[in-house]
Motif scaffolding. Structure first.
Motif, PDB file in Angstrom:
ATOM      1  N   ILE A 199       0.866  -1.182   0.000  1.00 53.84           N
ATOM      2  CA  ILE A 199       0.000   0.000   0.000  1.00 53.84           C
ATOM      3  C   ILE A 199       0.898   1.225   0.000  1.00 53.84           C
ATOM      4  CG2 ILE A 199      -1.732   1.287   1.306  1.00 53.84           C
ATOM      5  CD1 ILE A 199      -2.538  -1.455   2.545  1.00 53.84           C
TER       6      ILE A 199
ATOM      7  N   PHE B  49      -1.521   6.100  -3.115  1.00 54.57           N
ATOM      8  CA  PHE B  49      -2.676   5.252  -3.413  1.00 54.57           C
ATOM      9  C   PHE B  49      -2.481   4.339  -4.627  1.00 54.57           C
ATOM     10  CE2 PHE B  49      -4.564   9.573  -2.291  1.00 54.57           C
ATOM     11  CZ  PHE B  49      -4.353   9.415  -0.932  1.00 54.57           C
ATOM     12  N   ASN B  50      -1.913   4.860  -5.740  1.00 59.02           N
ATOM     13  CA  ASN B  50      -1.674   4.069  -6.955  1.00 59.02           C
ATOM     14  C   ASN B  50      -2.938   3.415  -7.509  1.00 59.02           C
ATOM     15  OD1 ASN B  50       0.966   4.804  -6.625  1.00 59.02           O
ATOM     16  ND2 ASN B  50       1.807   2.741  -6.756  1.00 59.02           N
ATOM     17  N   LEU B  51      -4.041   4.161  -7.476  1.00 52.94           N
ATOM     18  CA  LEU B  51      -5.272   3.708  -8.107  1.00 52.94           C
ATOM     19  C   LEU B  51      -5.317   4.206  -9.545  1.00 52.94           C
ATOM     20  CD1 LEU B  51      -7.797   4.537  -5.230  1.00 52.94           C
ATOM     21  CD2 LEU B  51      -6.575   2.387  -5.630  1.00 52.94           C
TER      22      LEU B  51
ATOM     23  N   ASN C 225     -11.066  -1.040  -9.579  1.00 53.02           N
ATOM     24  CA  ASN C 225      -9.774  -0.829  -8.937  1.00 53.02           C
ATOM     25  C   ASN C 225      -9.498  -1.892  -7.881  1.00 53.02           C
ATOM     26  OD1 ASN C 225      -7.925   1.699  -9.399  1.00 53.02           O
ATOM     27  ND2 ASN C 225     -10.005   2.434  -9.798  1.00 53.02           N
TER      28      ASN C 225
ATOM     29  N   GLY D  55      -6.708  -6.198  -7.665  1.00 54.53           N
ATOM     30  CA  GLY D  55      -5.894  -6.944  -6.714  1.00 54.53           C
ATOM     31  C   GLY D  55      -5.879  -8.440  -6.975  1.00 54.53           C
TER      32      GLY D  55
ATOM     33  N   GLN E 229      -9.690   7.067  -0.934  1.00 52.07           N
ATOM     34  CA  GLN E 229      -8.807   6.395  -1.886  1.00 52.07           C
ATOM     35  C   GLN E 229      -7.854   5.432  -1.178  1.00 52.07           C
ATOM     36  OE1 GLN E 229      -7.144   8.461  -5.334  1.00 52.07           O
ATOM     37  NE2 GLN E 229      -8.272  10.299  -4.722  1.00 52.07           N
ATOM     38  N   GLN E 230      -7.368   5.833  -0.001  1.00 48.33           N
ATOM     39  CA  GLN E 230      -6.453   4.937   0.704  1.00 48.33           C
ATOM     40  C   GLN E 230      -7.188   3.696   1.187  1.00 48.33           C
ATOM     41  OE1 GLN E 230      -3.595   3.839   0.590  1.00 48.33           O
ATOM     42  NE2 GLN E 230      -2.396   5.429   1.636  1.00 48.33           N
TER      43      GLN E 230
ATOM     44  N   ALA F  73      -7.394   1.414  -1.643  1.00 48.69           N
ATOM     45  CA  ALA F  73      -6.107   0.739  -1.814  1.00 48.69           C
ATOM     46  C   ALA F  73      -5.958  -0.424  -0.833  1.00 48.69           C
ATOM     47  CB  ALA F  73      -4.965   1.730  -1.642  1.00 48.69           C
TER      48      ALA F  73
ATOM     49  N   ARG G 221      -8.100  -3.231  -2.115  1.00 51.60           N
ATOM     50  CA  ARG G 221      -7.402  -3.899  -3.224  1.00 51.60           C
ATOM     51  C   ARG G 221      -6.336  -4.856  -2.695  1.00 51.60           C
ATOM     52  NH1 ARG G 221      -4.223   0.097  -6.962  1.00 51.60           N
ATOM     53  NH2 ARG G 221      -3.028   0.208  -5.021  1.00 51.60           N
TER      54      ARG G 221
END
Length: 286
Positions: free
Chosen positions: A83, A87-89, A98, A102, A150-151, A154, A157
Protein backbone atom coordinates in the motif's frame (compact mmCIF):
# COMPACT_ATOMS: atom_id res chain seq x y z
CA UNK A 1 8.23 -15.55 10.17
CA UNK A 2 9.76 -12.75 8.09
CA UNK A 3 13.53 -12.53 8.55
CA UNK A 4 16.01 -9.94 7.33
CA UNK A 5 19.64 -10.97 7.64
CA UNK A 6 22.33 -8.31 7.20
CA UNK A 7 20.31 -6.55 4.50
CA UNK A 8 22.02 -3.65 2.75
CA UNK A 9 20.99 -1.52 -0.21
CA UNK A 10 23.31 0.88 -1.99
CA UNK A 11 22.52 3.43 -4.69
CA UNK A 12 25.90 4.23 -6.21
CA UNK A 13 28.11 5.58 -3.42
CA UNK A 14 25.14 6.09 -1.07
CA UNK A 15 23.95 3.44 1.40
CA UNK A 16 20.18 3.71 1.93
CA UNK A 17 19.83 0.63 4.17
CA UNK A 18 22.84 -0.54 6.14
CA UNK A 19 23.20 -4.06 7.56
CA UNK A 20 19.64 -4.43 8.85
CA UNK A 21 18.93 -7.60 10.81
CA UNK A 22 15.60 -8.48 12.47
CA UNK A 23 12.76 -11.04 12.47
CA UNK A 24 9.00 -10.43 12.57
CA UNK A 25 6.71 -13.22 13.79
CA UNK A 26 3.51 -14.00 11.90
CA UNK A 27 0.61 -11.75 12.82
CA UNK A 28 2.58 -8.88 14.35
CA UNK A 29 1.83 -5.20 13.61
CA UNK A 30 5.08 -3.29 13.29
CA UNK A 31 5.67 0.42 12.82
CA UNK A 32 8.92 1.53 11.19
CA UNK A 33 9.74 5.11 12.16
CA UNK A 34 12.46 7.60 11.40
CA UNK A 35 13.14 10.92 9.75
CA UNK A 36 12.88 11.40 6.00
CA UNK A 37 15.78 9.63 4.31
CA UNK A 38 16.25 7.11 7.12
CA UNK A 39 15.75 4.19 4.71
CA UNK A 40 12.18 3.22 5.67
CA UNK A 41 10.71 3.12 2.16
CA UNK A 42 13.75 1.38 0.71
CA UNK A 43 13.41 -1.29 3.38
CA UNK A 44 9.78 -2.03 2.50
CA UNK A 45 10.51 -2.03 -1.21
CA UNK A 46 13.22 -4.64 -0.70
CA UNK A 47 10.85 -6.84 1.30
CA UNK A 48 8.29 -6.65 -1.52
CA UNK A 49 11.09 -7.05 -4.13
CA UNK A 50 10.30 -3.81 -5.95
CA UNK A 51 14.05 -3.33 -5.59
CA UNK A 52 16.74 -5.90 -4.84
CA UNK A 53 19.13 -6.08 -1.94
CA UNK A 54 22.78 -5.22 -2.50
CA UNK A 55 23.82 -7.61 0.27
CA UNK A 56 22.14 -9.93 2.75
CA UNK A 57 18.97 -11.97 2.41
CA UNK A 58 15.24 -11.81 3.17
CA UNK A 59 13.34 -14.97 4.09
CA UNK A 60 9.68 -15.71 4.67
CA UNK A 61 8.48 -19.06 5.95
CA UNK A 62 11.85 -20.60 5.24
CA UNK A 63 11.90 -19.37 1.61
CA UNK A 64 14.59 -16.93 0.51
CA UNK A 65 12.31 -14.35 -1.10
CA UNK A 66 15.23 -12.06 -2.00
CA UNK A 67 16.37 -14.68 -4.54
CA UNK A 68 13.02 -15.49 -6.18
CA UNK A 69 12.51 -15.03 -9.91
CA UNK A 70 9.74 -15.41 -12.48
CA UNK A 71 6.44 -16.87 -11.31
CA UNK A 72 7.76 -17.53 -7.80
CA UNK A 73 8.59 -13.83 -7.47
CA UNK A 74 5.13 -12.86 -8.72
CA UNK A 75 3.60 -15.25 -6.19
CA UNK A 76 5.57 -13.55 -3.40
CA UNK A 77 4.43 -10.10 -4.51
CA UNK A 78 0.87 -11.44 -4.44
CA UNK A 79 1.37 -12.75 -0.89
CA UNK A 80 3.12 -9.54 0.21
CA UNK A 81 0.69 -6.74 -0.64
CA UNK A 82 1.95 -3.16 -0.88
CA UNK A 83 0.00 0.00 0.00
CA UNK A 84 1.53 3.29 -1.12
CA UNK A 85 1.35 6.87 0.14
CA UNK A 86 -0.07 8.05 -3.20
CA UNK A 87 -2.68 5.25 -3.41
CA UNK A 88 -1.67 4.07 -6.96
CA UNK A 89 -5.27 3.71 -8.11
CA UNK A 90 -6.48 4.14 -11.68
CA UNK A 91 -8.44 7.41 -11.33
CA UNK A 92 -10.58 7.08 -14.46
CA UNK A 93 -12.09 3.69 -13.65
CA UNK A 94 -14.60 2.87 -10.95
CA UNK A 95 -13.72 1.88 -7.41
CA UNK A 96 -15.00 -1.70 -7.76
CA UNK A 97 -12.75 -2.39 -10.74
CA UNK A 98 -9.77 -0.83 -8.94
CA UNK A 99 -10.34 -3.23 -6.05
CA UNK A 100 -10.69 -6.25 -8.36
CA UNK A 101 -7.31 -5.43 -9.89
CA UNK A 102 -5.89 -6.94 -6.71
CA UNK A 103 -6.80 -10.35 -8.17
CA UNK A 104 -4.54 -10.06 -11.21
CA UNK A 105 -1.81 -12.30 -9.79
CA UNK A 106 -4.44 -14.99 -9.09
CA UNK A 107 -5.72 -15.09 -12.66
CA UNK A 108 -4.72 -16.37 -16.07
CA UNK A 109 -2.94 -14.04 -18.50
CA UNK A 110 -5.84 -14.19 -20.97
CA UNK A 111 -8.44 -13.29 -18.34
CA UNK A 112 -6.24 -10.43 -17.12
CA UNK A 113 -5.77 -9.05 -20.64
CA UNK A 114 -9.52 -9.20 -21.31
CA UNK A 115 -10.30 -7.64 -17.93
CA UNK A 116 -12.72 -10.48 -17.18
CA UNK A 117 -13.69 -10.78 -13.52
CA UNK A 118 -15.85 -13.55 -12.12
CA UNK A 119 -18.97 -13.11 -10.01
CA UNK A 120 -17.02 -14.49 -7.07
CA UNK A 121 -14.33 -11.82 -7.52
CA UNK A 122 -16.98 -9.10 -7.69
CA UNK A 123 -18.52 -10.42 -4.47
CA UNK A 124 -15.10 -10.43 -2.83
CA UNK A 125 -14.49 -6.84 -3.90
CA UNK A 126 -17.85 -5.65 -2.57
CA UNK A 127 -17.21 -7.47 0.72
CA UNK A 128 -13.81 -5.79 1.01
CA UNK A 129 -15.37 -2.36 0.42
CA UNK A 130 -18.08 -3.09 2.98
CA UNK A 131 -15.40 -4.08 5.43
CA UNK A 132 -13.80 -0.67 5.08
CA UNK A 133 -17.07 1.25 5.16
CA UNK A 134 -16.95 2.57 1.59
CA UNK A 135 -19.26 0.23 -0.35
CA UNK A 136 -21.48 3.18 -1.33
CA UNK A 137 -18.77 4.58 -3.62
CA UNK A 138 -18.22 1.29 -5.48
CA UNK A 139 -19.40 2.66 -8.84
CA UNK A 140 -17.76 6.08 -8.58
CA UNK A 141 -14.56 6.83 -10.44
CA UNK A 142 -11.63 6.48 -8.05
CA UNK A 143 -10.36 9.95 -8.93
CA UNK A 144 -13.51 11.57 -7.48
CA UNK A 145 -12.88 10.27 -3.95
CA UNK A 146 -11.20 12.01 -1.03
CA UNK A 147 -7.68 10.99 -0.06
CA UNK A 148 -8.91 8.98 2.90
CA UNK A 149 -11.43 7.11 0.77
CA UNK A 150 -8.81 6.40 -1.89
CA UNK A 151 -6.45 4.94 0.70
CA UNK A 152 -9.23 2.66 1.97
CA UNK A 153 -9.82 1.55 -1.63
CA UNK A 154 -6.11 0.74 -1.81
CA UNK A 155 -6.41 -1.33 1.37
CA UNK A 156 -9.43 -3.16 -0.08
CA UNK A 157 -7.40 -3.90 -3.22
CA UNK A 158 -4.61 -5.30 -1.05
CA UNK A 159 -7.11 -7.55 0.74
CA UNK A 160 -8.16 -8.95 -2.65
CA UNK A 161 -4.68 -10.42 -2.95
CA UNK A 162 -5.42 -12.53 0.16
CA UNK A 163 -1.94 -11.63 1.40
CA UNK A 164 0.13 -13.08 4.20
CA UNK A 165 1.89 -9.74 4.74
CA UNK A 166 0.72 -6.15 4.17
CA UNK A 167 3.36 -3.45 3.72
CA UNK A 168 2.11 0.14 4.05
CA UNK A 169 4.55 2.84 2.95
CA UNK A 170 3.64 6.10 4.75
CA UNK A 171 -0.09 5.34 4.34
CA UNK A 172 -1.27 8.46 6.21
CA UNK A 173 1.37 10.99 5.17
CA UNK A 174 -0.97 12.83 2.78
CA UNK A 175 -4.15 12.54 4.88
CA UNK A 176 -5.89 14.85 7.32
CA UNK A 177 -6.01 13.71 10.98
CA UNK A 178 -9.52 12.22 10.86
CA UNK A 179 -8.79 10.11 7.79
CA UNK A 180 -5.38 9.19 9.16
CA UNK A 181 -7.06 7.64 12.18
CA UNK A 182 -9.58 5.77 10.04
CA UNK A 183 -6.84 4.29 7.84
CA UNK A 184 -4.62 3.28 10.76
CA UNK A 185 -7.54 1.74 12.64
CA UNK A 186 -8.51 -0.19 9.52
CA UNK A 187 -5.01 -1.65 9.24
CA UNK A 188 -4.97 -2.53 12.92
CA UNK A 189 -8.38 -4.22 12.73
CA UNK A 190 -7.27 -6.29 9.72
CA UNK A 191 -4.12 -7.29 11.58
CA UNK A 192 -6.05 -8.35 14.67
CA UNK A 193 -9.04 -9.96 12.92
CA UNK A 194 -7.23 -11.84 10.15
CA UNK A 195 -3.83 -12.36 11.76
CA UNK A 196 -2.11 -10.76 8.77
CA UNK A 197 1.36 -9.38 9.45
CA UNK A 198 1.32 -5.60 8.92
CA UNK A 199 4.47 -3.49 8.57
CA UNK A 200 3.88 0.22 8.16
CA UNK A 201 6.25 3.15 7.75
CA UNK A 202 5.26 6.10 9.91
CA UNK A 203 6.72 9.53 10.52
CA UNK A 204 5.72 10.36 14.08
CA UNK A 205 6.13 8.61 17.41
CA UNK A 206 2.58 9.02 18.65
CA UNK A 207 0.95 7.21 15.75
CA UNK A 208 3.38 4.32 16.14
CA UNK A 209 2.68 4.14 19.88
CA UNK A 210 -1.09 4.19 19.34
CA UNK A 211 -1.40 1.49 16.70
CA UNK A 212 1.68 -0.76 16.66
CA UNK A 213 2.69 -3.47 19.12
CA UNK A 214 6.31 -3.27 17.99
CA UNK A 215 8.30 -0.30 16.75
CA UNK A 216 11.52 -0.31 14.75
CA UNK A 217 13.42 2.96 14.58
CA UNK A 218 15.82 3.73 11.73
CA UNK A 219 18.47 6.39 11.45
CA UNK A 220 20.77 6.77 8.44
CA UNK A 221 19.81 3.33 7.14
CA UNK A 222 20.46 1.46 10.38
CA UNK A 223 18.10 0.04 12.98
CA UNK A 224 18.76 2.00 16.18
CA UNK A 225 15.64 1.01 18.14
CA UNK A 226 13.53 -2.13 18.34
CA UNK A 227 10.95 -2.40 21.12
CA UNK A 228 7.41 -1.85 22.31
CA UNK A 229 5.47 1.41 22.57
CA UNK A 230 6.38 1.84 26.25
CA UNK A 231 10.08 1.63 25.40
CA UNK A 232 9.84 4.57 23.00
CA UNK A 233 11.10 7.24 25.39
CA UNK A 234 12.41 10.69 24.56
CA UNK A 235 15.95 9.34 24.83
CA UNK A 236 15.07 6.68 22.26
CA UNK A 237 13.52 9.38 20.05
CA UNK A 238 16.73 11.38 20.18
CA UNK A 239 18.61 8.32 19.02
CA UNK A 240 16.21 7.83 16.09
CA UNK A 241 15.62 11.41 14.98
CA UNK A 242 18.52 13.35 16.45
CA UNK A 243 18.11 16.24 18.86
CA UNK A 244 17.52 18.74 16.05
CA UNK A 245 14.52 16.84 14.66
CA UNK A 246 12.57 16.06 17.83
CA UNK A 247 9.92 18.65 16.99
CA UNK A 248 9.10 16.78 13.77
CA UNK A 249 9.11 13.46 15.61
CA UNK A 250 6.41 14.65 18.00
CA UNK A 251 4.45 16.75 15.48
CA UNK A 252 0.87 15.54 15.21
CA UNK A 253 -0.16 17.78 12.31
CA UNK A 254 -1.04 14.82 10.08
CA UNK A 255 -1.50 12.01 12.59
CA UNK A 256 -4.57 10.46 14.08
CA UNK A 257 -3.92 11.31 17.70
CA UNK A 258 -4.34 15.03 17.14
CA UNK A 259 -8.03 14.13 17.16
CA UNK A 260 -8.02 12.98 20.76
CA UNK A 261 -8.58 16.42 22.21
CA UNK A 262 -10.84 17.72 19.48
CA UNK A 263 -13.18 14.89 18.46
CA UNK A 264 -15.78 15.79 21.09
CA UNK A 265 -15.80 19.38 19.86
CA UNK A 266 -16.32 18.48 16.24
CA UNK A 267 -19.90 18.28 15.04
CA UNK A 268 -18.89 16.22 12.01
CA UNK A 269 -16.75 13.58 13.67
CA UNK A 270 -16.84 10.15 12.09
CA UNK A 271 -16.33 6.91 13.91
CA UNK A 272 -13.73 4.80 12.10
CA UNK A 273 -15.20 1.71 10.44
CA UNK A 274 -14.33 -1.60 12.03
CA UNK A 275 -12.73 -4.10 9.68
CA UNK A 276 -14.55 -7.25 10.71
CA UNK A 277 -13.14 -10.78 10.29
CA UNK A 278 -13.38 -11.94 6.71
CA UNK A 279 -15.58 -14.90 7.53
CA UNK A 280 -18.26 -12.54 8.84
CA UNK A 281 -18.38 -10.61 5.60
CA UNK A 282 -19.06 -12.99 2.75
CA UNK A 283 -18.85 -16.74 2.16
CA UNK A 284 -16.15 -16.27 -0.49
CA UNK A 285 -13.71 -15.32 2.30
CA UNK A 286 -14.32 -18.38 4.43
Amino acid sequence: MLELKNVTRRFGPNTAVDNVDFAIPEGQMVGVIGASGAGKSTLLRMINRLIDTSEGEINFGGVRTSALKGQQLRNWQRDCAMIFQQFNLVPRIDVLTNVMLGRLNHRSTVASLLNIFSDEERAMAIAALERLGIEKVALQRAGTLSGGQQQRVAIARALMQQPKVILADEPIASLDPRNAQIVMQSLKDINQSDGITVITNLHTLDTARSFCERIIGMQAGRVVFDGGPDDLTEDAARKIYGADNLEDAFSEAVTSTSLNGSRSKSSGSERPPVARPAAEQNPVYA
